[in-house]
Design an enzyme around this catalytic site. Sequence first.
Site, PDB file in Angstrom:
ATOM      1  N   ASP A  81      33.728  42.291  42.776  1.00 51.76           N
ATOM      2  CA  ASP A  81      33.016  43.380  43.470  1.00 51.76           C
ATOM      3  C   ASP A  81      31.584  43.489  42.991  1.00 51.76           C
ATOM      4  OD1 ASP A  81      35.339  43.828  44.862  1.00 51.76           O
ATOM      5  OD2 ASP A  81      35.978  45.537  43.646  1.00 51.76           O
TER       6      ASP A  81
ATOM      7  N   GLU B 196      42.823  50.825  47.129  1.00 54.56           N
ATOM      8  CA  GLU B 196      43.174  49.741  48.054  1.00 54.56           C
ATOM      9  C   GLU B 196      44.647  49.693  48.437  1.00 54.56           C
ATOM     10  OE1 GLU B 196      41.147  47.919  49.773  1.00 54.56           O
ATOM     11  OE2 GLU B 196      39.229  47.906  48.706  1.00 54.56           O
TER      12      GLU B 196
ATOM     13  N   HIS C  16      37.796  50.174  47.741  1.00 55.80           N
ATOM     14  CA  HIS C  16      37.176  50.187  46.421  1.00 55.80           C
ATOM     15  C   HIS C  16      35.710  50.611  46.438  1.00 55.80           C
ATOM     16  CE1 HIS C  16      38.085  48.183  42.255  1.00 55.80           C
ATOM     17  NE2 HIS C  16      37.654  49.429  42.134  1.00 55.80           N
TER      18      HIS C  16
ATOM     19  N   ASP D  79      42.442  48.200  41.154  1.00 61.26           N
ATOM     20  CA  ASP D  79      42.648  47.777  42.531  1.00 61.26           C
ATOM     21  C   ASP D  79      44.032  47.142  42.610  1.00 61.26           C
ATOM     22  OD1 ASP D  79      42.637  46.291  44.967  1.00 61.26           O
ATOM     23  OD2 ASP D  79      40.460  46.148  44.915  1.00 61.26           O
TER      24      ASP D  79
ATOM     25  N   ASP E   2      41.299  43.906  38.756  1.00 63.21           N
ATOM     26  CA  ASP E   2      41.032  43.533  40.138  1.00 63.21           C
ATOM     27  C   ASP E   2      41.073  42.016  40.289  1.00 63.21           C
ATOM     28  OD1 ASP E   2      39.992  43.372  42.770  1.00 63.21           O
ATOM     29  OD2 ASP E   2      38.565  44.986  42.411  1.00 63.21           O
TER      30      ASP E   2
ATOM     31  N   HIS F  27      33.069  47.536  50.001  1.00 62.79           N
ATOM     32  CA  HIS F  27      34.110  47.541  48.967  1.00 62.79           C
ATOM     33  C   HIS F  27      34.006  46.314  48.060  1.00 62.79           C
ATOM     34  CE1 HIS F  27      37.662  45.025  50.846  1.00 62.79           C
ATOM     35  NE2 HIS F  27      36.517  44.460  51.079  1.00 62.79           N
TER      36      HIS F  27
ATOM     37  N   ASP G  22      45.156  45.077  44.532  1.00 62.00           N
ATOM     38  CA  ASP G  22      45.183  43.639  44.814  1.00 62.00           C
ATOM     39  C   ASP G  22      45.029  42.803  43.545  1.00 62.00           C
ATOM     40  OD1 ASP G  22      42.428  43.135  44.237  1.00 62.00           O
ATOM     41  OD2 ASP G  22      41.841  43.385  46.322  1.00 62.00           O
TER      42      ASP G  22
ATOM     43  N   HIS H 160      39.102  40.658  42.349  1.00 58.35           N
ATOM     44  CA  HIS H 160      37.716  40.370  42.726  1.00 58.35           C
ATOM     45  C   HIS H 160      36.738  40.981  41.722  1.00 58.35           C
ATOM     46  CE1 HIS H 160      40.271  40.649  46.370  1.00 58.35           C
ATOM     47  NE2 HIS H 160      39.623  39.551  46.724  1.00 58.35           N
TER      48      HIS H 160
END
Length: 300
Positions: free
Chosen positions: A127, A272, A100, A227, A123, A140, A229, A125
């Site tokens: 980030d 990702e 990412h 992303d 996402d 990332h 994830d 997360h």
Amino acid sequence: MQKNVSIIGVPMDLGQSRRGVDMGPSAIRYAGVTERLENLKYNIIDLGDVPVSRPDSKDTIQEGNLRNLQQVSESNQTLAGMVDGEISQNRFPLVLGGDHSIAIGTLAGIAKHYDNLGVIWYDAHGDLNSGDTSPSGNIHGMPLAASLGIGHEKLTNILGYAPKIKPENIVIVGARSLDPEEKDLIQEKGMTVYSMHEIDRLGMSRIMTETIDDLKARTDGVHLSLDLDGLDPEEAPGVGTPVIGGLSYRESHLAMEMLSEADILTSAEFVEVNPILDDKNKTATMAVGLVGSLFGEKLK
């Protein structure tokens, strides 16, 4: 949505510490992303992959707790220039990752064309770390912060300007793993975050309706940074930083379908995908399915 689409691969694995995600663009292509879009009557140009140079030592931490800073910065500069060029030609950039950290370059190339670019950050997360707050030094985990102008100038000043985006124009969807400093920054900047708690309580339909209405009212273009994830690892196992309790494939399809119907996106990236950690290219295939929904694929 713009019918002319430029695919750009970024085989980047230097923004984190698990090998394999550099093969993500190839895995997504292998899963049929070009054919899927051509079947939907889009005009596709695949520009190939951005070159990524290798560091002398994969484990070197460089310049203030930033892993592989020089290589990540250089590749993002190149990516930003390519994205900038495609938008100038009135083409829709579809960027395939790679980790990412590549969003730093994607957003740099896009944001110079808009006064108020909106960003949907799909996402697990936030980030939103920098070299000062990151426990790992992995870039990332920093692209959204860098795009806000927070962090090392080699990340914040890609293409010679900063910041790229405004905090009020960001919507994070699917968050369930935020560091304390990221939570503080979200509160300080007033960013909109729909965690899994809100998604479970309110439902994806309402979340996306609110997101679309808000961004339509305040922005002149919208970028989707997805992303894989963000999805639950039971459904998308081929990611480097899985977090249990994530979004379902069906919820994600609904989100993409609603974005397609709203017709607000001006660019997108899918990142990702790590085929080494995957099961028979399941996650890349899932990414292609989401791309299909985003670009208007319907059952009837």
